[in-house]
Design a protein around this motif. Structure first.
Motif, PDB file in Angstrom:
ATOM      1  N   MET A   1       0.841  -1.191   0.000  1.00 59.78           N
ATOM      2  CA  MET A   1       0.000   0.000   0.000  1.00 59.78           C
ATOM      3  C   MET A   1       0.879   1.246   0.000  1.00 59.78           C
ATOM      4  O   MET A   1       1.934   1.266   0.625  1.00 59.78           O
ATOM      5  N   ASP A   2       0.447   2.286  -0.704  1.00 61.64           N
ATOM      6  CA  ASP A   2       1.170   3.556  -0.747  1.00 61.64           C
ATOM      7  C   ASP A   2       0.536   4.527   0.241  1.00 61.64           C
ATOM      8  O   ASP A   2      -0.679   4.773   0.194  1.00 61.64           O
ATOM      9  N   VAL A   3       1.361   5.096   1.112  1.00 60.60           N
ATOM     10  CA  VAL A   3       0.864   5.905   2.216  1.00 60.60           C
ATOM     11  C   VAL A   3       1.571   7.254   2.233  1.00 60.60           C
ATOM     12  O   VAL A   3       2.795   7.327   2.113  1.00 60.60           O
ATOM     13  N   LEU A   4       0.789   8.324   2.402  1.00 60.58           N
ATOM     14  CA  LEU A   4       1.330   9.659   2.588  1.00 60.58           C
ATOM     15  C   LEU A   4       1.213  10.035   4.054  1.00 60.58           C
ATOM     16  O   LEU A   4       0.153   9.862   4.662  1.00 60.58           O
ATOM     17  N   VAL A   5       2.293  10.559   4.626  1.00 63.81           N
ATOM     18  CA  VAL A   5       2.265  11.081   5.988  1.00 63.81           C
ATOM     19  C   VAL A   5       2.674  12.551   5.925  1.00 63.81           C
ATOM     20  O   VAL A   5       3.841  12.865   5.685  1.00 63.81           O
ATOM     21  N   THR A   6       1.708  13.453   6.099  1.00 63.62           N
ATOM     22  CA  THR A   6       2.068  14.866   6.172  1.00 63.62           C
ATOM     23  C   THR A   6       2.618  15.150   7.566  1.00 63.62           C
ATOM     24  O   THR A   6       2.198  14.547   8.547  1.00 63.62           O
ATOM     25  N   GLY A   7       3.586  16.051   7.617  1.00 59.82           N
ATOM     26  CA  GLY A   7       4.262  16.256   8.893  1.00 59.82           C
ATOM     27  C   GLY A   7       5.047  15.038   9.320  1.00 59.82           C
ATOM     28  O   GLY A   7       5.297  14.827  10.507  1.00 59.82           O
ATOM     29  N   GLY A   8       5.468  14.243   8.351  1.00 59.61           N
ATOM     30  CA  GLY A   8       6.078  12.947   8.644  1.00 59.61           C
ATOM     31  C   GLY A   8       7.509  13.007   9.135  1.00 59.61           C
ATOM     32  O   GLY A   8       8.089  11.967   9.452  1.00 59.61           O
ATOM     33  N   ALA A   9       8.089  14.206   9.227  1.00 63.06           N
ATOM     34  CA  ALA A   9       9.397  14.351   9.863  1.00 63.06           C
ATOM     35  C   ALA A   9       9.256  14.851  11.292  1.00 63.06           C
ATOM     36  O   ALA A   9      10.254  15.037  11.983  1.00 63.06           O
ATOM     37  N   GLY A  10       8.021  15.089  11.719  1.00 60.93           N
ATOM     38  CA  GLY A  10       7.771  15.531  13.083  1.00 60.93           C
ATOM     39  C   GLY A  10       7.697  14.368  14.049  1.00 60.93           C
ATOM     40  O   GLY A  10       7.939  13.208  13.685  1.00 60.93           O
ATOM     41  N   PHE A  11       7.327  14.676  15.276  1.00 56.85           N
ATOM     42  CA  PHE A  11       7.332  13.670  16.343  1.00 56.85           C
ATOM     43  C   PHE A  11       6.345  12.535  16.064  1.00 56.85           C
ATOM     44  O   PHE A  11       6.736  11.377  15.842  1.00 56.85           O
ATOM     45  N   ASP A  38      14.562  22.364  17.105  1.00 54.15           N
ATOM     46  CA  ASP A  38      15.796  21.926  16.459  1.00 54.15           C
ATOM     47  C   ASP A  38      15.520  20.927  15.332  1.00 54.15           C
ATOM     48  O   ASP A  38      14.930  19.864  15.555  1.00 54.15           O
ATOM     49  N   LEU A  39      15.949  21.271  14.129  1.00 51.93           N
ATOM     50  CA  LEU A  39      15.664  20.423  12.968  1.00 51.93           C
ATOM     51  C   LEU A  39      16.460  19.124  12.986  1.00 51.93           C
ATOM     52  O   LEU A  39      16.124  18.195  12.252  1.00 51.93           O
ATOM     53  N   GLY A  40      17.474  19.053  13.822  1.00 53.27           N
ATOM     54  CA  GLY A  40      18.208  17.795  13.939  1.00 53.27           C
ATOM     55  C   GLY A  40      17.325  16.662  14.428  1.00 53.27           C
ATOM     56  O   GLY A  40      17.541  15.496  14.074  1.00 53.27           O
ATOM     57  N   ILE A  41      16.317  16.992  15.231  1.00 54.91           N
ATOM     58  CA  ILE A  41      15.388  15.963  15.704  1.00 54.91           C
ATOM     59  C   ILE A  41      14.550  15.450  14.539  1.00 54.91           C
ATOM     60  O   ILE A  41      14.304  14.242  14.414  1.00 54.91           O
ATOM     61  N   LYS A  42      14.123  16.359  13.669  1.00 57.40           N
ATOM     62  CA  LYS A  42      13.379  15.919  12.488  1.00 57.40           C
ATOM     63  C   LYS A  42      14.249  15.050  11.573  1.00 57.40           C
ATOM     64  O   LYS A  42      13.778  14.070  10.991  1.00 57.40           O
ATOM     65  N   GLU A  43      15.509  15.401  11.467  1.00 51.52           N
ATOM     66  CA  GLU A  43      16.412  14.590  10.649  1.00 51.52           C
ATOM     67  C   GLU A  43      16.550  13.180  11.216  1.00 51.52           C
ATOM     68  O   GLU A  43      16.646  12.198  10.457  1.00 51.52           O
ATOM     69  N   ARG A  44      16.525  13.054  12.532  1.00 47.94           N
ATOM     70  CA  ARG A  44      16.562  11.723  13.157  1.00 47.94           C
ATOM     71  C   ARG A  44      15.293  10.936  12.831  1.00 47.94           C
ATOM     72  O   ARG A  44      15.338   9.724  12.620  1.00 47.94           O
ATOM     73  N   GLU A 316      20.262   7.738  26.798  1.00 48.08           N
ATOM     74  CA  GLU A 316      20.953   7.082  25.689  1.00 48.08           C
ATOM     75  C   GLU A 316      21.163   8.008  24.497  1.00 48.08           C
ATOM     76  O   GLU A 316      22.086   7.803  23.702  1.00 48.08           O
ATOM     77  N   ASN A 317      20.335   9.027  24.379  1.00 46.71           N
ATOM     78  CA  ASN A 317      20.389   9.901  23.199  1.00 46.71           C
ATOM     79  C   ASN A 317      20.681  11.354  23.553  1.00 46.71           C
ATOM     80  O   ASN A 317      20.472  12.259  22.749  1.00 46.71           O
ATOM     81  N   ARG A 318      21.208  11.544  24.736  1.00 43.92           N
ATOM     82  CA  ARG A 318      21.389  12.892  25.267  1.00 43.92           C
ATOM     83  C   ARG A 318      22.318  13.742  24.406  1.00 43.92           C
ATOM     84  O   ARG A 318      22.115  14.950  24.251  1.00 43.92           O
ATOM     85  N   GLU A 319      23.317  13.130  23.818  1.00 42.22           N
ATOM     86  CA  GLU A 319      24.333  13.894  23.084  1.00 42.22           C
ATOM     87  C   GLU A 319      23.728  14.702  21.934  1.00 42.22           C
ATOM     88  O   GLU A 319      24.132  15.837  21.680  1.00 42.22           O
ATOM     89  N   TRP A 320      22.749  14.117  21.240  1.00 38.47           N
ATOM     90  CA  TRP A 320      22.154  14.852  20.120  1.00 38.47           C
ATOM     91  C   TRP A 320      20.799  15.464  20.444  1.00 38.47           C
ATOM     92  O   TRP A 320      20.341  16.376  19.755  1.00 38.47           O
ATOM     93  N   TYR A 321      20.151  14.980  21.527  1.00 38.51           N
ATOM     94  CA  TYR A 321      18.793  15.431  21.830  1.00 38.51           C
ATOM     95  C   TYR A 321      18.745  16.569  22.844  1.00 38.51           C
ATOM     96  O   TYR A 321      17.920  17.486  22.701  1.00 38.51           O
ATOM     97  N   ASP A 322      19.573  16.523  23.844  1.00 35.14           N
ATOM     98  CA  ASP A 322      19.503  17.495  24.941  1.00 35.14           C
ATOM     99  C   ASP A 322      19.936  18.871  24.423  1.00 35.14           C
ATOM    100  O   ASP A 322      21.044  19.038  23.921  1.00 35.14           O
ATOM    101  N   PRO A 323      19.063  19.894  24.548  1.00 31.80           N
ATOM    102  CA  PRO A 323      19.406  21.212  23.999  1.00 31.80           C
ATOM    103  C   PRO A 323      20.637  21.833  24.647  1.00 31.80           C
ATOM    104  O   PRO A 323      21.404  22.543  23.983  1.00 31.80           O
ATOM    105  N   LEU A 324      20.857  21.589  25.943  1.00 31.73           N
ATOM    106  CA  LEU A 324      22.012  22.166  26.600  1.00 31.73           C
ATOM    107  C   LEU A 324      23.309  21.496  26.188  1.00 31.73           C
ATOM    108  O   LEU A 324      24.359  22.130  26.080  1.00 31.73           O
ATOM    109  N   VAL A 325      23.263  20.188  25.916  1.00 29.08           N
ATOM    110  CA  VAL A 325      24.443  19.477  25.444  1.00 29.08           C
ATOM    111  C   VAL A 325      24.795  19.906  24.022  1.00 29.08           C
ATOM    112  O   VAL A 325      25.955  20.148  23.680  1.00 29.08           O
ATOM    113  N   ARG A 326      23.765  20.027  23.177  1.00 32.12           N
ATOM    114  CA  ARG A 326      24.006  20.435  21.786  1.00 32.12           C
ATOM    115  C   ARG A 326      24.617  21.823  21.685  1.00 32.12           C
ATOM    116  O   ARG A 326      25.436  22.088  20.811  1.00 32.12           O
ATOM    117  N   SER A 327      24.221  22.721  22.583  1.00 36.22           N
ATOM    118  CA  SER A 327      24.676  24.103  22.497  1.00 36.22           C
ATOM    119  C   SER A 327      26.042  24.336  23.142  1.00 36.22           C
ATOM    120  O   SER A 327      26.638  25.392  22.990  1.00 36.22           O
TER     121      SER A 327
END
Length: 328
Positions: A1-11, A38-44, A316-327
């Motif tokens: 089946m072919d499926v479209l997800v709008t906002g599919g890079a969001g949470f 942070d768009l890095g979360i969408k990229e994940r 486990e994902n603090r290095e890329w997720y935590d805003p204070l660590v990223r900054s």
């Protein structure tokens, strides 16, 4: 089946796209990568969707664009069987600052999708609504017959979204379902939510900050439960034309939530309080009997278990997720 997800890079959309792709369906994701966080979360989220498609042998296609682009939306809808409409301008407080923007994305964008779906006879359109449509409670828990008196432009836009969805089913016979989500949380959630703020501050040795007196209550719903009910609607037509609450097993006041997070991480921290924020609902609590009867929906993760799972994931994902660590 072919499926479209709008906002599919969001949470939520990202988790739906990942799960649908892992099930072997071909997925197209539409997302405008609005820098609301942070768009890095969408990229994940995109990476997770692509990995799931690779595992199952399905396809994953990312299209960067907006649901406000009617021509683009129609081109994408023409090639799919089912659409999950998760795209929206999120945020109660941001909607108070920019009500026209939230209306353009959430209402006009939804009409673009519904019009395209009607033109191309989609098998189903599943639309994300919100507990924000209820506003001030006349009684709790909210059932779907509760008065809808939203207290923010965001809530108004979501009410319009779900009502257009219902009307397209009634007038045009388009198979649609609207799901009223109640405060969804879990891995890769938006970092500007109460739970993420509590966890981040506690991990950095800072007390969690509660806005208002902390007596506000929320029905927190774990992302796995949200994904499960959406996945069922891929082929289940029993809820066509319906609006259903999708909540959790219980609710919790914000003061207790902050204490639960604090006690998991650093019980020595105090709780801090600040001024209440405009537009926030005082209480949310879902009556999920309708979703249970129609779709067999049963939430599986209570708030204390969910908080523990989220904190483990955060570590486990603090290095890329935590805003204070990223900054830093």
């Amino acid at each position: 089946m072919d499926v479209l997800v709008t906002g599919g890079a969001g949470f939520i959309g990202g988790h739906i796209a990942e799960t649908i792709a892992r099930s072997g369906h071909d997925v197209t994701v539409l997302d405008n990568f609005e820098p609301y966080y942070d768009l890095g979360i969408k990229e994940r989220n995109v990476d997770a969707g692509r990995a799931a498609a690779d595992e199952s042998g399905s396809s994953y296609r990312l299209v960067e664009g907006s649901i406000t682009d009617a021509e683009l939306v129609e081109d994408l809808v023409a090639d799919v069987d089912v659409a999950y409409h998760q795209a929206a301008q999120a945020g109660v407080r941001s909607s108070i600052d920019e009500p026209k923007k939230v209306n353009t994305y959430n209402v006009d964008g939804t009409i673009n999708l519904l019009e395209a779906a009607r033109a191309h006879d989609l098998e189903r359109v599943v639309v994300a609504s919100s507990s924000s449509v209820y506003g001030k409670p006349a009684y709790l828990p909210y059932d779907e017959d509760h008065p809808t008196t939203p207290v923010s432009p965001y809530g108004v836009s979501k009410l319009a979204t779900e009502q257009y969805t219902r009307v397209y089913n009634e007038i045009y016979g388009l198979p649609t379902v609207a799901l009223r989500y109640f405060t969804v949380y879990g891995p890769r959630m938006r970092p500007n939510m109460a739970m993420t703020n509590f966890v981040s501050r506690c991990l950095h040795g800072e007390p969690p900050v509660i806005y208002g007196d902390g007596e506000q209550t929320r029905d927190f719903t774990y992302i796995e439960d949200i994904v499960r009910v959406n996945e069922r609607l891929l082929e289940d037509d029993s809820a066509d034309g319906e609006i259903c609450n999708v909540g959790s097993t219980d609710n919790i006041d914000i003061r207790t939530l902050a204490a639960v997070v604090r006690d998991e991480i650093d019980p020595s921290l105090e709780l801090e309080f600040d001024e209440a924020r405009t537009g926030d609902a005082e209480h949310t609590h879902a009556d999920i009997e309708k979703a249970n009867e129609i779709l067999g929906y049963e939430p599986t993760v209570d708030i204390r278990e969910g908080v523990s799972k989220f904190i483990d994931w955060y570590h486990e994902n603090r290095e890329w997720y935590d805003p204070l660590v990223r900054s830093s």
